[in-house]
Design an enzyme around this catalytic site. Structure first.
Site, PDB file in Angstrom:
ATOM      1  N   ARG A  87       3.641 -15.162  -2.998  1.00 56.31           N
ATOM      2  CA  ARG A  87       2.362 -15.863  -2.787  1.00 56.31           C
ATOM      3  C   ARG A  87       2.478 -16.877  -1.655  1.00 56.31           C
ATOM      4  O   ARG A  87       1.570 -17.002  -0.833  1.00 56.31           O
ATOM      5  CB  ARG A  87       1.885 -16.546  -4.076  1.00 56.31           C
ATOM      6  N   ASN A 104      -1.040 -14.835  -9.233  1.00 58.43           N
ATOM      7  CA  ASN A 104      -0.275 -13.962 -10.121  1.00 58.43           C
ATOM      8  C   ASN A 104      -1.178 -13.431 -11.223  1.00 58.43           C
ATOM      9  O   ASN A 104      -1.982 -14.175 -11.787  1.00 58.43           O
ATOM     10  CB  ASN A 104       0.887 -14.719 -10.765  1.00 58.43           C
TER      11      ASN A 104
END
Length: 100
Positions: free
Chosen positions: A29, A47
């Site tokens: 990320r 997520n």
């Protein structure tokens, strides 16, 4: 990729990309956020409970397509096995690019 007669190169779009593989707990990320900010995109990388990462990016189609290429490039943290994308017109409701 679906395109309509209303898609124009300069019109902002919204990319939704579900990234499958070993992509959680490996800096994926953060890496995605860095690439998106370098491209001037807004959105987020989040997520999912099932191990995927959901990437939403808004901006010019060409820049979103470049981010998509990077997600599939094999140079990301972890290991990407599949990226499932969808496109729609930008909503304009995002600022910056966040890790969620």
């Amino acid at each position: 990729m679906s395109e309509s007669p209303h898609d124009h190169a300069g019109d902002p779009v919204r990319l939704s990309a579900w990234v499958h593989g070993h992509v959680q707990g490996v800096g994926f990320r953060w890496w995605t956020r860095s690439r998106a900010l370098e491209s001037g995109l807004t959105g987020y990388a989040r997520n999912a409970p099932d191990g995927r990462v959901h990437v939403i990016a808004e901006g010019p189609r060409e820049r979103c397509e470049r981010l998509l290429e990077l997600l599939r490039s094999g140079t990301t943290p972890g290991r990407v096995s599949l990226v499932v994308e969808s496109w729609e017109p930008a909503r304009g409701d995002l600022t910056g690019f966040e890790e969620r």
